[in-house]
Scaffold this active site. Structure first.
Site, PDB file in Angstrom:
ATOM      1  N   LEU A 133       0.846  -1.186   0.000  1.00 54.70           N
ATOM      2  CA  LEU A 133       0.000   0.000   0.000  1.00 54.70           C
ATOM      3  C   LEU A 133       0.883   1.238   0.000  1.00 54.70           C
ATOM      4  CD1 LEU A 133      -2.650  -0.965   2.732  1.00 54.70           C
ATOM      5  CD2 LEU A 133      -2.934  -1.067   0.246  1.00 54.70           C
ATOM      6  N   ASP A 134       0.371   2.342  -0.579  1.00 55.08           N
ATOM      7  CA  ASP A 134       1.068   3.619  -0.504  1.00 55.08           C
ATOM      8  C   ASP A 134       1.265   4.006   0.959  1.00 55.08           C
ATOM      9  OD1 ASP A 134       0.823   3.686  -3.264  1.00 55.08           O
ATOM     10  OD2 ASP A 134      -0.973   4.943  -3.219  1.00 55.08           O
ATOM     11  N   ARG A 135       2.259   4.812   1.209  1.00 54.08           N
ATOM     12  CA  ARG A 135       2.576   5.189   2.590  1.00 54.08           C
ATOM     13  C   ARG A 135       1.372   5.759   3.322  1.00 54.08           C
ATOM     14  NH1 ARG A 135       7.086   9.698   3.435  1.00 54.08           N
ATOM     15  NH2 ARG A 135       5.481  10.848   2.303  1.00 54.08           N
ATOM     16  N   THR A 137      -1.839   5.331   2.595  1.00 47.38           N
ATOM     17  CA  THR A 137      -3.037   4.490   2.514  1.00 47.38           C
ATOM     18  C   THR A 137      -2.977   3.487   3.656  1.00 47.38           C
ATOM     19  OG1 THR A 137      -3.191   4.712   0.109  1.00 47.38           O
ATOM     20  CG2 THR A 137      -4.319   2.838   1.107  1.00 47.38           C
TER      21      THR A 137
END
Length: 300
Positions: A133-135, A137
């Site tokens: 996941l993106d940082r 998210t």
């Protein structure tokens, strides 16, 4: 680790054929052969080309996976949603990167999982992160606890057999309660980080359902049918509905949340080791709940 199957075939086959049918890759077989593992038929060591005739018990013994020093160890805590011999599922908080990257400190989720493995004295210390996941998210991240489990997940990802569901809050009002966003995504020309819809990008498919309509925004449930970087963020921005708080893609700010309003809430995949579907849920984080509840209150 030991993995055992009973050969139920009625025609002769090689051991490596049976292992392949159960998801054992060539690279894993090489590790078993050259790094201290074994293949047993009725507890007798054999080669992978050994012929089976039916009814045998076939066991693969894999060597311990020793962690390398390139990934640091963090003692920071993790929130475990599920764990067994083969998989570890963690609820990642917003603001924590999934893996180390340039200019990011070594307190990422991967570092924390390695610290957890070491604290538990697990023989396998290699961190196999299979979903990221993106940082900023939040939500579910899946780790395989050994090479074999990782290869199983890689195959399911390639076959689009894994089900990942997200909750997002997007700006504006979507015209339909259910829809598809089907546009190719590639790297933006002016940024190393940013992605964009582009004709020469990779095929990307996002499905969504409106859960709740709020003033100037909508809560949506989202399913990824492909797994491109920033896919949900890029697709909704391109549709004119960037996520609340998503400054990279032009989303409007909101005092209730200081990041993109995106959370991975459900993960489902088939686990061949327990021979059933495994479904995990991650609770809604406080900032997203506050955003949704605050806007709901404004309606009354």
């Amino acid at each position: 680790m030991r993995f055992t199957w009973t050969n139920s075939a009625t025609t002769p086959m090689k051991v490596k054929t049976l292992l392949s049918e159960h998801g054992v890759t060539r690279s894993l077989l090489k590790k078993v052969k050259f790094h201290g593992g074994a293949i047993l038929v009725n507890e007798v060591p054999v080669l992978a080309i050994h012929m089976l005739t039916g009814g045998e018990q076939v066991t693969m013994v894999t060597p311990d996976e020793i962690g390398n020093d390139h990934l640091g160890v963090s003692s920071l805590p993790i929130t475990i949603l599920y764990e067994d011999r083969d998989y570890l599922i963690v609820n990642k908080p917003a603001g924590v990167a999934s893996v180390p990257a340039h200019r990011l400190p070594e307190n990422t989720l991967a570092n924390r999982v390695k610290g957890y493995y070491r604290a538990q004295h697990y023989p396998n210390e290699v961190v196999h992160i299979t979903t990221r996941l993106d940082r900023d998210t939040s939500g579910i991240v899946l780790f395989a606890k050994h090479h074999f489990a990782h290869s199983i997940i890689d195959h399911q990802l390639k076959e689009h057999a894994m089900r990942k569901m997200y909750l997002a809050v997007v700006s504006g009002q979507l015209a339909a309660d259910h829809g598809w966003l089907d546009q190719p995504i590639g790297r933006a020309a002016d940024s190393f980080i940013k992605r964009t819809v582009t004709p020469d990008g990779r095929a990307s498919l996002t499905e969504y359902w409106v859960v709740k309509r709020l003033p100037e925004m909508a809560v949506v449930r989202v399913r990824l049918h492909t797994g491109r970087t920033h896919q949900i963020r890029v697709h909704f921005a391109a549709a004119g509905h960037p996520l609340i708080g998503d400054q990279l893609y032009g989303g409007p700010t909101n005092p209730a949340i200081d990041r993109q309003a995106l959370h991975c809430m459900q993960l489902q995949f088939y686990d061949p080791f327990i021979e059933q579907d495994l479904t995990t849920f991650a609770p809604l984080p406080a900032d997203l709940a506050q955003l949704i509840n605050a806007k709901t209150a404004e309606q009354f």
